[in-house]
Scaffold this active site. Structure first.
Site, PDB file in Angstrom:
ATOM      1  N   ASP A 181      35.395  43.150  43.871  1.00  0.00           N
ATOM      2  CA  ASP A 181      36.143  42.691  42.643  1.00  0.00           C
ATOM      3  C   ASP A 181      34.918  41.751  41.822  1.00  0.00           C
ATOM      4  O   ASP A 181      33.639  41.258  42.574  1.00  0.00           O
ATOM      5  CB  ASP A 181      36.503  41.283  43.271  1.00  0.00           C
ATOM      6  CG  ASP A 181      38.142  41.912  44.590  1.00  0.00           C
ATOM      7  OD1 ASP A 181      38.607  41.889  43.584  1.00  0.00           O
ATOM      8  OD2 ASP A 181      37.973  41.861  45.409  1.00  0.00           O
ATOM      9  N   ASP A 229      30.112  46.672  45.093  1.00  0.00           N
ATOM     10  CA  ASP A 229      30.776  46.017  45.168  1.00  0.00           C
ATOM     11  C   ASP A 229      32.308  46.126  44.628  1.00  0.00           C
ATOM     12  O   ASP A 229      31.891  46.581  43.905  1.00  0.00           O
ATOM     13  CB  ASP A 229      30.021  43.978  44.859  1.00  0.00           C
ATOM     14  CG  ASP A 229      31.153  43.094  45.607  1.00  0.00           C
ATOM     15  OD1 ASP A 229      31.823  42.813  45.954  1.00  0.00           O
ATOM     16  OD2 ASP A 229      30.835  42.435  44.135  1.00  0.00           O
ATOM     17  N   ASP A 267      27.146  41.587  41.585  1.00  0.00           N
ATOM     18  CA  ASP A 267      27.741  40.306  40.707  1.00  0.00           C
ATOM     19  C   ASP A 267      27.254  39.277  41.204  1.00  0.00           C
ATOM     20  O   ASP A 267      27.476  38.582  40.314  1.00  0.00           O
ATOM     21  CB  ASP A 267      29.282  41.029  40.480  1.00  0.00           C
ATOM     22  CG  ASP A 267      30.148  39.986  40.763  1.00  0.00           C
ATOM     23  OD1 ASP A 267      29.902  40.741  42.322  1.00  0.00           O
ATOM     24  OD2 ASP A 267      30.593  39.601  40.465  1.00  0.00           O
TER      25      ASP A 267
END
Length: 221
Positions: A14, A12, A171
């Site tokens: 961001d 991922d 995250d």
């Protein structure tokens, strides 16, 4: 030498590769200000990220008053224009990331990005961070007709990176749900933009620093 267990590691963007909250917050507050709304703090924005820019604007509007599609349509181009121009003013890679990426590359692992960020914004940010040579594939939230947590974008990123045995690093619950739907192991970082405690993400393994990534992947393999 024991062969590394994964051919591809997808990430991922961001909150996983980089702390983009300062620039996302600035763009969101710029748009909110133009719409006559109050600003939202960066710490709140960290919990709003993960579903793309339009969803971020919707959440920002909801946090500051009423929200409707007309307001989103009005504010979205304002957000995009500002963010495109200021995409890496305050954004920084997380500690230990680039050393971990170097180690993976030295082991012959292909690196990919699977993000819900618009693909054009993802590519712009990767270039701004001088990562063009690091990632062989970037799949964004608008690359396919579906986005995470649908597993199709993750499968596409892995395929574009050459395929093979793969793991995903993220995250948020969006990332762990994506990996689960794809049937792939998932490493979740504890320092990202999750809207819940990291222990509730259901990741295969949690890491507190990118120094822990290589050993974690080796254990998963």
């Amino acid at each position: 030498m024991t062969r590394f267990p994964f051919d591809v590691v997808a990430f991922d963007l961001d909150g996983t590769l980089a702390d983009t909250a300062p620039d996302l917050t600035a763009a969101l507050n710029h748009a909110l200000g133009r719409l006559g709304r109050a600003a939202v703090p960066a710490e709140s924005v960290r919990h709003m990220v993960g579903h793309g820019a339009r969803a971020l604007l919707q959440k920002g509007l909801a946090a500051t008053g009423e929200v409707d599609e007309a307001l989103v349509e009005q504010g979205f181009p304002i957000f995009l224009e500002y963010y495109e121009t200021n995409i890496a003013v305050g954004t920084k890679p997380f500690d230990g990331l680039e050393a971990a990426l170097d180690t993976l590359a030295s082991k012959g692992v292909k690196l990919a990005i699977c993000t819900n960020k618009l693909e054009s914004l993802g590519r712009r940010l990767v270039s701004a961070l001088n990562w063009d040579d690091r990632f062989v594939a970037i799949v964004g939230g608008d690359t396919l007709p579906v986005r995470k947590p649908d597993p199709a974008p993750l499968f596409e990123a892995i395929a574009r990176a050459g395929g093979g045995r793969a793991a995903f690093v993220g995250d948020s619950i969006t990332d762990t749900d994506t990996a689960r739907a794809a049937g792939l192991p998932c490493v979740a970082v504890t320092f990202g933009f999750s809207d819940r405690p990291p222990a509730q993400l259901g990741a295969s393994v949690l890491i507190d620093h990118f120094d822990e990534l290589i050993p974690a992947l080796e254990r998963l393999g």
